[in-house]
Every structure is written in structure tokens, then in C-alpha cells.
Enzyme design. Structure first.
Site, PDB file in Angstrom:
ATOM      1  N   ARG A 122     -10.434 -11.249   2.189  1.00  0.00           N
ATOM      2  CA  ARG A 122     -11.164 -12.558   1.971  1.00  0.00           C
ATOM      3  C   ARG A 122     -10.635 -13.806   1.816  1.00  0.00           C
ATOM      4  O   ARG A 122     -11.378 -14.729   2.057  1.00  0.00           O
ATOM      5  CB  ARG A 122     -11.548 -12.149   0.405  1.00  0.00           C
ATOM      6  CG  ARG A 122     -10.774 -12.119  -0.579  1.00  0.00           C
ATOM      7  CD  ARG A 122     -10.902 -11.467  -1.991  1.00  0.00           C
ATOM      8  NE  ARG A 122     -11.072  -9.850  -1.676  1.00  0.00           N
ATOM      9  CZ  ARG A 122     -11.118  -8.958  -2.474  1.00  0.00           C
ATOM     10  NH1 ARG A 122     -11.498  -9.224  -3.783  1.00  0.00           N
ATOM     11  NH2 ARG A 122     -11.186  -7.684  -2.147  1.00  0.00           N
ATOM     12  N   LYS A 128       0.677  -1.247   0.112  1.00  0.00           N
ATOM     13  CA  LYS A 128       0.104  -0.171  -0.029  1.00  0.00           C
ATOM     14  C   LYS A 128       0.572   1.172   0.075  1.00  0.00           C
ATOM     15  O   LYS A 128       1.984   1.163   0.623  1.00  0.00           O
ATOM     16  CB  LYS A 128      -1.029  -0.036   0.973  1.00  0.00           C
ATOM     17  CG  LYS A 128      -1.908  -0.908   1.327  1.00  0.00           C
ATOM     18  CD  LYS A 128      -2.803  -0.928   2.700  1.00  0.00           C
ATOM     19  CE  LYS A 128      -3.908  -1.864   3.015  1.00  0.00           C
ATOM     20  NZ  LYS A 128      -4.901  -1.580   2.080  1.00  0.00           N
TER      21      LYS A 128
END
Length: 461
Positions: free
Chosen positions: A307, A233
Site C-alpha cells: 500500500r 515473514k
């Protein structure tokens, strides 16, 4: 007792609450000087607006406006608006006592782990009959403490320990799975946490409120810090990633409310506690991972790790035969683009369950908004090298494709809801101070309480 609340009524002042249509009558009941003073302030009984009431010996009380609707947030700004350290009691008929206690307690909250001192909040004596509201506030504030804790203080071990301590306080059990057992039974969770020196864990909390009650399963994403992995990120996106375990904090808050309410259900809570870090052992883009269900998943992006954690938790929960299954996660920025920070996105494979959850959210003033599980985007998760990818290569509908990924791990006959939340307040607002927030927790508790009143959802796509 929570900060901002007091058991003592000694030397407490009266707090009145009025709506705009009752303001004239309220002012008429005050002494002439007090009524004239309130009129001079321009007080119009708008929601959250307040005014002090003068008396012959100084301060005689205060009045807060409720606006046209009754909301806990009307009271949420008072702890830090009324005189510091002053003590208050609700005047007879001063609005909904439960909402007043809830809003006041949530508004008085301040993170305390690394910051002491500051202005003391005004104190409220909780009125009779508000024990449930105070309990709710305690659970929400405990979740806020977890989210606000720096990642250096709250890693996978500490998050799992919080689940263990919660179970012990309320007569439940909590097993923590780690090491070789985690690699075998929760391989996707293990893969996500492999790059961190702080080993991943799965906490499995169980509690029985009624032996024949419906089984409610809650799964929480507990990524204690998310660097993005090798798909790193940028700094601006990494800044608040201590909150990436907000879904886990939310389900622990729900669990506390369910257990303390003694709801007649069987509760299963799964927390996937990991850190998505970078090292020579971290998962790599285009690695193919094994999942508990047996599906092989290609890692299209290491920053879509939540997820991968949830898919193993969902599989385990499905194996237990739940009457209702819910997962909570700070999963996608796409949900925030679509709905902003205050509206968690709800995806649900069961219309009856979705209706109940949305109704509970509305009643609890804990909002969410339903988005579609659009079958037309299912193929976007196709991979040439595995049974599916963890991301779509199309730069659209990211929240939907994430939900569709999770749906692969839940059979259609299991009523399931996925909540994609922000878990953070960007700025101070009445009852919602800047920092971590247990979004959806009050709504989920209300829905579970409704289940005990005959909720048996029929399967619907």
C-alpha cells in the site's frame, strides 16, 4: 505462436463439442462402432469431459463435453489430455471458437525459464475469427512468465525493463524513474525499496489510441520479492513471495491487450518495482514516511509495504486527471481468507464503475467480488504520531482497512477501483496450470473496451 497452437492444418483431427442435451443426436450421427465405443466409456458431455473417437485407421477424432454452460475451461484440459503432439481442428459448430482457442492456449502453457522437456501438448489450429482470443492468451501467458520467474531473475530493474519493452513493441513510451528523482517524486516507493541492494524504480508507460480518448490509469504493485522487511515473514508465508509483483504483471497484460486491440483510449500504466528486503537501511517499524501526496504515514508494520508503493502511484495517476483509475495488487491475506484464491476482492468508490467492472468480469469469466469501503473502520488507521498508519491495530477487516488506506490518496470525484488478488493457481486445473495467474486482466480489458462505447461514470460514494 503460443505453445499448443499451430498454423498448420495438415493431418489434423476433428474435435467435436457437445452439450448433454445434444449428446444423443451426436452419437446417432456417428458410425455404429464409434457411437457404441463412446457410450461404453460413459461419456455424458459434462464440462471438460472428453473421449476419443475410433475410426477404421485408428484415431478418427475426439469429442469434448461443454456441460450446460459455455466456458473456456471446458477446452483447457485438452492440450495435456489428448495424445501428445497430435494436431486438431474444431469441427463445424463445435462450441464458441474464441473460447476454445483461449482455453486451449491457456491450458497448454508451461513455465519454460528453468524447465525444458516434458510431454508435448496436443496442438490446435485456431479457427478463423479467433485472433482476439489468441492475443488475449499471449498477454496472459506473458504475465504468467513474469510471475513465475524466480526473484533472482526478476528484480526491480528487470520488471521495469519488461514495461519498457512492452511499450516499445506497441508504439508507446515508457520512462523509468530511479535514484534521486525517485526519492523526490515517489518517496514512499523509495522507502520500501531502500533496504534492498536492487534499487527501486517506477515505470511510467504511456500509449495513445485516440488523442481525444478517455485517460485510463492502471497502477500495479511490483514487489519482486517480499521478505516482510524487519517485520519478517515466517518461511511458509515467504515461500511464494516472488508472486508479490502479480498486480504489476496483471496491469502489463491489460496494457498489452488494450494496445493490441487499438482501443481508442489514452493509457497510463504505473509499475512500482521494488524489493522489500532487510538491511541496515531498511525502513523500521514506527518510522514516519513522506508520501507524494504530502501525507505522513507511520509504518505500523513493514510487511504492509504494498500500500505504500501504491499510494504514490495513485497520487501521480490522480494528477493526470484520469476518467478511470484502477490499481491491482497482491495486497492482503485477509482478502484470501474472505474470498479464497479464485475471487479477487473489488473495492470501488463509484457504483457505476463497479457495475461495469463486475459485468465485464462475468462476461469474460474472470471473476471478482465487491467488498465495502466501510467508513466506520476509517478511524482504525489513526496514528498518534502521523496523519495515518499503514495498518490497523485491530486483527479484523484487513482487506477493507488496506483499501481505506488507499482511498486516502484518491479524491472522491475520480472513479477508482482497487483489486486485491492472489495471482496464483495452487494446483493444476483445466486452463489454469499451477503457478502465476494474471487475474482480472481479461475483465479489465473488457471494461476498458466498454468505456469506448460511452461509459462516463457518475461519481457515487
Amino acid at each position: 505462436m503460443l505453445e499448443g497452437l499451430t498454423a498448420s492444418t495438415t493431418a489434423s483431427l476433428q474435435l467435436h463439442a457437445v452439450r448433454p442435451d445434444g449428446l444423443a443426436g451426436f452419437l446417432a450421427g456417428l458410425q455404429d462402432s464409434a457411437g457404441a465405443f463412446v457410450r461404453a466409456t460413459g461419456f455424458a458431455a459434462k464440462a471438460g469431459e472428453w473421449a476419443l473417437l475410433p475410426g477404421p485407421d485408428g484415431l478418427a477424432g475426439a469429442v469434448v463435453g461443454l456441460g450446460t454452460e459455455t466456458s473456456a475451461w471446458s477446452y483447457g484440459g485438452l492440450p495435456h489430455a489428448l495424445p501428445a503432439g497430435s494436431a486438431w481442428r474444431l469441427a463445424p459448430g463445435a462450441g464458441d471458437a474464441g473460447l476454445a482457442a483461449l482455453g486451449w492456449a491457456l491450458g497448454a502453457y508451461r513455465p519454460r525459464l528453468h524447465k525444458a522437456g516434458g510431454r508435448a501438448p496436443a496442438l490446435l489450429h485456431p479457427p478463423a475469427g479467433t485472433a482476439a482470443a489468441v492475443m488475449t492468451a499471449e498477454a496472459i501467458c506473458a504475465a504468467r512468465d513474469l510471475i513465475n520467474a524466480p526473484a533472482a531473475d526478476l528484480g526491480p530493474a528487470e520488471l521495469a525493463a519488461a514495461a519498457v519493452a512492452l511499450a516499445a513493441r506497441h508504439g508507446g513510451t515508457c520512462e523509468v524513474i530511479a535514484g534521486a528523482a525517485l526519492e523526490q517524486d515517489f518517496p514512499a516507493v523509495a522507502a520500501v525499496g531502500r533496504g534492498s541492494p536492487r534499487a527501486p524504480r517506477v515505470a511510467v508507460l504511456r500509449w495513445t489510441g485516440a488523442a481525444d480518448g478517455p485517460l485510463v490509469a492502471l497502477c500495479g504493485k511490483g514487489v519482486c520479492f517480499d521478505t516482510g522487511g524487519l517485520d519478517l515473514k515466517p518461511p511458509s508465508s515467504m515461500l511464494r513471495m516472488k508472486k508479490d509483483m502479480g498486480g504489476a504483471a496483471a496491469v502489463l497484460a491489460v496494457a498489452e491487450m488494450v494496445m493490441r486491440s487499438a482501443l481508442p483510449v489514452r493509457l497510463l500504466v504505473l509499475v512500482g518495482a521494488v524489493e522489500n528486503a532487510i538491511s541496515g537501511d531498511a525502513m523500521r517499524p514506527l518510522d514516519v514516511l513522506r508520501t507524494r501526496k504530502g501525507l505522513k504515514v507511520e509504518v505500523g508494520n513493514t510487511d504492509a509495504e504494498g500500500r505504500l508503493v501504491l499510494c504514490d502511484l495513485l497520487t501521480y495517476a490522480v494528477e493526470q486527471g484520469p476518467a478511470a483509475l484502477v490499481d491491482c495488487a497482491t495486497l492482503t491475506g485477509a482478502a484470501r481468507v474472505a474470498l479464497g484464491p479464485d475471487l479477487p476482492a473489488l473495492f470501488c468508490n463509484n457504483d457505476a464503475m463497479a457495475t461495469r467492472l463486475l459485468s465485464a468480469a462475468d462476461a469474460a469469466q474472470d471473476p471478482m467480488w465487491r467488498l465495502p469501503l466501510h467508513d466506520g473502520y476509517e478511524s482504525w488507521l489513526d496514528s498518534p504520531f502521523a496523519e495515518l498508519s499503514n495498518v490497523s491495530q485491530k486483527p479484523m477487516a484487513g482487506a477493507i482497512t488496506a483499501a481505506l488506506f488507499l482511498r486516502r490518496f484518491v479524491p472522491p470525484d475520480v472513479p477508482w477501483a482497487h483489486l486485491d488478488m492472489y495471482a496464483w493457481n495452487d494446483a493444476n486445473r483445466p486452463g489454469r496450470p499451477e503457478g502465476g495467474e494474471a487475474q482480472c486482466a481479461r475483465a479489465l480489458h473488457a471494461m476498458i473496451a466498454n468505456m469506448t462505447q460511452g461509459f462516463h461514470p457518475a461519481t457515487s460514494a
